[in-house]
Design a protein around this motif. Structure first.
Motif, PDB file in Angstrom:
ATOM      1  N   UNK A   1      15.842  23.337 -10.722  1.00 34.22           N
ATOM      2  CA  UNK A   1      16.094  24.775 -10.958  1.00 34.22           C
ATOM      3  C   UNK A   1      14.968  25.471 -11.707  1.00 34.22           C
ATOM      4  N   UNK A   2      14.367  24.786 -12.666  1.00 33.42           N
ATOM      5  CA  UNK A   2      13.278  25.397 -13.438  1.00 33.42           C
ATOM      6  C   UNK A   2      12.018  25.559 -12.590  1.00 33.42           C
ATOM      7  N   UNK A   3      11.789  24.602 -11.680  1.00 32.19           N
ATOM      8  CA  UNK A   3      10.631  24.697 -10.788  1.00 32.19           C
ATOM      9  C   UNK A   3      10.758  25.918  -9.873  1.00 32.19           C
ATOM     10  N   UNK A   4      11.957  26.163  -9.367  1.00 31.06           N
ATOM     11  CA  UNK A   4      12.176  27.284  -8.453  1.00 31.06           C
ATOM     12  C   UNK A   4      11.937  28.619  -9.161  1.00 31.06           C
ATOM     13  N   UNK A   5      12.403  28.743 -10.400  1.00 26.83           N
ATOM     14  CA  UNK A   5      12.211  29.985 -11.158  1.00 26.83           C
ATOM     15  C   UNK A   5      10.722  30.252 -11.393  1.00 26.83           C
ATOM     16  N   UNK A   6      10.005  29.227 -11.838  1.00 28.74           N
ATOM     17  CA  UNK A   6       8.577  29.413 -12.126  1.00 28.74           C
ATOM     18  C   UNK A   6       7.789  29.693 -10.852  1.00 28.74           C
ATOM     19  N   UNK A   7       8.212  29.090  -9.732  1.00 27.84           N
ATOM     20  CA  UNK A   7       7.526  29.349  -8.460  1.00 27.84           C
ATOM     21  C   UNK A   7       7.661  30.818  -8.067  1.00 27.84           C
ATOM     22  N   UNK A   8       8.844  31.362  -8.226  1.00 25.64           N
ATOM     23  CA  UNK A   8       9.063  32.777  -7.876  1.00 25.64           C
ATOM     24  C   UNK A   8       8.174  33.692  -8.718  1.00 25.64           C
ATOM     25  N   UNK A   9       8.035  33.369  -9.995  1.00 24.43           N
ATOM     26  CA  UNK A   9       7.268  34.234 -10.896  1.00 24.43           C
ATOM     27  C   UNK A   9       5.765  34.190 -10.623  1.00 24.43           C
ATOM     28  N   UNK A  10       5.303  33.132  -9.934  1.00 20.66           N
ATOM     29  CA  UNK A  10       3.891  33.096  -9.534  1.00 20.66           C
ATOM     30  C   UNK A  10       3.583  34.240  -8.566  1.00 20.66           C
ATOM     31  N   UNK A  11       4.558  34.566  -7.711  1.00 21.69           N
ATOM     32  CA  UNK A  11       4.350  35.566  -6.670  1.00 21.69           C
ATOM     33  C   UNK A  11       4.839  36.955  -7.086  1.00 21.69           C
ATOM     34  N   UNK A  12       4.982  37.173  -8.371  1.00 24.85           N
ATOM     35  CA  UNK A  12       5.400  38.472  -8.897  1.00 24.85           C
ATOM     36  C   UNK A  12       4.209  39.120  -9.592  1.00 24.85           C
ATOM     37  N   UNK A  13       3.948  40.398  -9.283  1.00 24.98           N
ATOM     38  CA  UNK A  13       2.851  41.118  -9.920  1.00 24.98           C
ATOM     39  C   UNK A  13       3.408  41.891 -11.112  1.00 24.98           C
TER      40      UNK A  13
ATOM     41  N   UNK B   1       3.457  23.685 -11.640  1.00 28.95           N
ATOM     42  CA  UNK B   1       2.824  22.423 -11.285  1.00 28.95           C
ATOM     43  C   UNK B   1       3.406  21.267 -12.094  1.00 28.95           C
ATOM     44  N   UNK B   2       3.725  21.523 -13.361  1.00 28.96           N
ATOM     45  CA  UNK B   2       4.336  20.478 -14.187  1.00 28.96           C
ATOM     46  C   UNK B   2       5.704  20.094 -13.650  1.00 28.96           C
ATOM     47  N   UNK B   3       6.513  21.108 -13.317  1.00 26.93           N
ATOM     48  CA  UNK B   3       7.888  20.857 -12.882  1.00 26.93           C
ATOM     49  C   UNK B   3       7.943  20.236 -11.494  1.00 26.93           C
ATOM     50  N   UNK B   4       7.052  20.661 -10.599  1.00 27.16           N
ATOM     51  CA  UNK B   4       7.063  20.071  -9.261  1.00 27.16           C
ATOM     52  C   UNK B   4       6.540  18.633  -9.321  1.00 27.16           C
TER      53      UNK B   4
END
Length: 498
Positions: free
Chosen positions: A107-119, A138-141
């Motif tokens: 769940x934490x990996x998914x949240x951080x992934x989404x925020x990478x693609x947010x401006x 990268x840490x979570x994945x």
């Protein structure tokens, strides 16, 4: 996906004999294979699109983009042995030794992934935003993928079953790259990313003041649509990540006896690391694949820019990427048959070297969409071999290590994590250098076209440099000692030992 497995003794793929021979059911192999999709789906989206996203959507300076790409990849490399260390210290639970890492990181990996693609709507601090969330993801994945990779050694004690499961996994992983390319590319491709015509007075230089004036007068509505498209794609891929993690955790059972680990005593990580790094077959394997993997990563990181600017296919590049990945997916079973029939070393030489002529052709020929699609399909065949072979050969090295060190157990995570460490760290260096090279060549953010120096640099990054790396990797790979005869002897010796 590889040879059909023998009849399973039960739906959960339990052992068929007291000697530890385990026939895995098709269901178990499929559930195991599905777990490989999240890493490849997110990795493919980031690999193909993050560089062009940072440059043309987030509108970061190429220098700062290179820092994010380098530090993110380098940190990703560092986390692999760190996670491998902590896994080696992890005790068995009722869920297994590796599965809890996979479940709790998701769940934490998914949240951080989404925020990478947010401006973020902040005037300063964007660089820190992307750096933090890229490194966090990268840490979570890694907490997902390192234990998942090591799981290969815990699903069965039979080499043939592990090879078959690996073929299933590689097919799904390449399918994951197709999904990553398709979801990200098609959703983002629907949005009309605006470009800026370079004023005549700019010439071959990149005047930041002049570009700023053009930006101020340009309609930003289309850019907002592009930003939203990236976030929608991130949401879809995040949902797929969660679904695959659930299927893996429910459908696969870790078998403690498969790895012959008989106690819960913590394994000495540093002693294990020293043994692993002194194992000649392992060093020669990673030396060979280090350069070939680097070649494909460099191609991946710059291919979107190459298609957009050098070839002039701004509205087609996502479909060209999809053609490569579909071709790779469909040819995974071919390479599984080939390595079974002719041996893994032969498959390495034939499969990976087949990319060279196509990498040369796409640069030398004039820009032609039909030729580009043909080259893309042909190159996908080589990509499939590059995906399958390293993970198919690593278990052979671990078996060889077990024969030489029968009393040293529980080091599977070290083998997998350090192989990934070397490839990721060098790819971080290469991506950082390649983005800096574009900056030095005069890359123009959101430009409809680029200076001739930028186009020449992109040709070098997707053709000349990868070809040189592939040749060097194949040359080093001649030193790898485990051929088919050696592999069969190891298999028999390991069965006798059990």
């Amino acid at each position: 996906p590889g040879p059909l497995p023998g009849r399973a003794g039960g739906a959960d793929g339990l052992s068929l004999s007291q000697e530890g021979r385990a026939k895995l059911s098709v269901c178990s192999k499929l559930c195991y294979a599905v777990g490989g999709a999240p890493y490849q789906t997110t990795g493919c989206a980031l690999g193909f699109f993050l560089q062009i996203y940072l440059l043309d959507v987030a509108q970061l300076d190429p220098f700062y983009a290179s820092i994010i790409l380098f530090v993110g990849r380098a940190w990703d490399a560092v986390t692999d042995p760190m996670v491998g260390f902590f896994i080696s210290k992890t005790s068995w639970t009722r869920f297994g030794r590796l599965m809890p890492w996979i479940i709790f990181s998701t769940p934490f990996a998914v949240i951080s992934y989404f925020l990478i693609w947010f401006v973020p709507d902040i005037s300063s601090g964007q660089v820190l935003w992307y750096l933090v969330f890229y490194c966090l993801f990268q840490t979570l994945v890694t907490c997902f993928h390192v234990p998942y990779s090591a799981l290969t050694m815990f699903i069965s004690s039979e080499q043939s079953e592990r090879d078959s499961a690996t073929a299933y996994r590689m097919t799904v992983e390449v399918l994951g790259t197709v999904l990553g390319t398709a979801i990200q590319g098609q959703i983002v491709g629907k949005a009309d990313t605006p470009c800026i015509q370079s004023p005549v007075f700019l010439g071959e230089t990149n005047s930041s003041v002049a570009m700023e004036e053009v930006n101020m007068t340009h309609d930003t509505g289309s850019l907002t649509d592009t930003k939203n498209a990236y976030m929608i794609a991130a949401g879809v891929i995040g949902g797929l990540y969660i679904l695959c993690a659930v299927i893996l955790s429910l459908g696969v059972r870790e078998k403690r006896e498969a790895s012959e680990l008989q106690s819960d005593d913590p394994v000495s990580f540093f002693r294990g690391l020293k043994l692993v790094m002194n194992h000649g077959a392992y060093i020669k394997l990673i030396a060979g694949f280090l350069f070939t993997s680097l070649a494909f990563m460099l191609l991946e990181g710059n291919f979107a820019l190459f298609c957009t600017y050098t070839l002039g296919f701004r509205n087609e590049f996502q479909n060209i990427l999809l053609a490569i990945m579909l071709s790779a997916t469909l040819t995974i079973p071919l390479w599984q048959w080939f390595l079974t029939r002719f041996g893994k070393k032969t498959a390495v030489y034939v499969g990976i070297s087949s990319a060279i002529p196509f990498l040369i052709v796409v640069v030398l020929l004039d820009s032609n969409l039909i030729v580009t699609y043909i080259v893309a399909v042909a190159a996908g065949i080589s990509v499939a071999a590059a995906f399958l072979l390293p993970w198919s050969m690593l278990p052979d090295v671990i078996d060889d290590f077990k024969l030489q060190h029968p009393d040293s157990r529980g080091h599977e995570a070290i083998f997998f994590s350090f192989y990934v460490f070397f490839t990721k760290f060098t790819s971080g260096v290469s991506l950082g250098i390649s983005t800096l090279s574009l900056d030095f060549a005069g890359y123009q953010t959101r430009g409809c076209s680029q200076p001739s120096k930028v186009n020449f640099t992109l040709k070098m990054l997707v053709s000349a440099v990868p070809v040189g790396l592939i040749l060097l990797g194949l040359l080093l790979f001649k030193l790898y000692p485990i051929d088919e005869e050696k592999r069969r002897k190891n298999k028999k010796a390991l069965q006798d030992l059990r």
